[in-house]
Design an enzyme around this catalytic site. Sequence first.
Site, PDB file in Angstrom:
ATOM      1  N   ASP A  46       0.796  -1.134  -0.060  1.00  0.00           N
ATOM      2  CA  ASP A  46       0.196   0.149  -0.130  1.00  0.00           C
ATOM      3  C   ASP A  46       0.777   1.159   0.011  1.00  0.00           C
ATOM      4  O   ASP A  46       2.049   1.259   0.509  1.00  0.00           O
ATOM      5  CB  ASP A  46      -0.747   0.272   1.428  1.00  0.00           C
ATOM      6  N   HIS A 192       3.913  -2.053   3.289  1.00  0.00           N
ATOM      7  CA  HIS A 192       3.944  -0.548   2.678  1.00  0.00           C
ATOM      8  C   HIS A 192       5.239  -0.266   2.053  1.00  0.00           C
ATOM      9  O   HIS A 192       6.199  -0.355   2.703  1.00  0.00           O
ATOM     10  CB  HIS A 192       3.660   0.269   3.831  1.00  0.00           C
TER      11      HIS A 192
END
Length: 255
Positions: A46, A192
Amino acid sequence: MIQKLIILSIDVMILYMIVPFILTRICRWGVHSKGKVAKGIAFTFDDGPDPCYTPKLLDLLKEHEVKASFFVLGSKAEKHPELIQLMHREGHQIGIHNYTHTSNWILSPWKSKREQADRTADIVERITGERPTFYRPPWGLLNLGDLLLMRKSYRIALWSVIVGDWKPSVSAQKMKCALLKRIKPGSIVVLHDSGDTLGADEEAPRHMIVGLKEVLEEIQMKGLKCLRMDELLDKEARVIGDVVPRAKSPGQVHL
């Protein structure tokens, strides 16, 4: 009168925010958080693309012949289209993580869909020629309207494994140990590749990549296959050696 307004506000907040949270995050209704392919897992990333860390991550995935899913921010995709092209060219799935990293809890359903999700889908489609069909809201938070509007256009992607890799307190070694302990067949892992969002450590993606390298080496020794999320959710897909049939174009969520 004031007391009634306060009670009404609380009721609206519960309906708009808390009910969707219970349905999706606790009951896992209407969302995807676990795969169906035997011995398959999915790594998802993400908050990118990030010009510093995303290329390094892509190099690592290529080195280990791993396909992953990237949930990108439209504002960053506009600034770094070459990274979106590289993801697409190397066979990774590209999903939506809003245009900006804004919680859907403070947005109207129309804003979250049109100005965040659809806007990002348009950007990615212009860059790659392929429109994203998977959506992961920031922090995994949906509002009530998203359950009605967003799911008509996108498959909502959550996760089954999250280890706080964005935190300053989570070192590469700590992340590695947590992942190896929790990953199992069907796992959807969220990590991430950018550290510039609210509450994240700017250096966190560097530690994540270091830890992920060792994780990939160990899980592949265990016979687990890293797939794109759309492949992992395909009931008909089967892991045969290093060959996995590409998932069909995703449609509506099957409950």
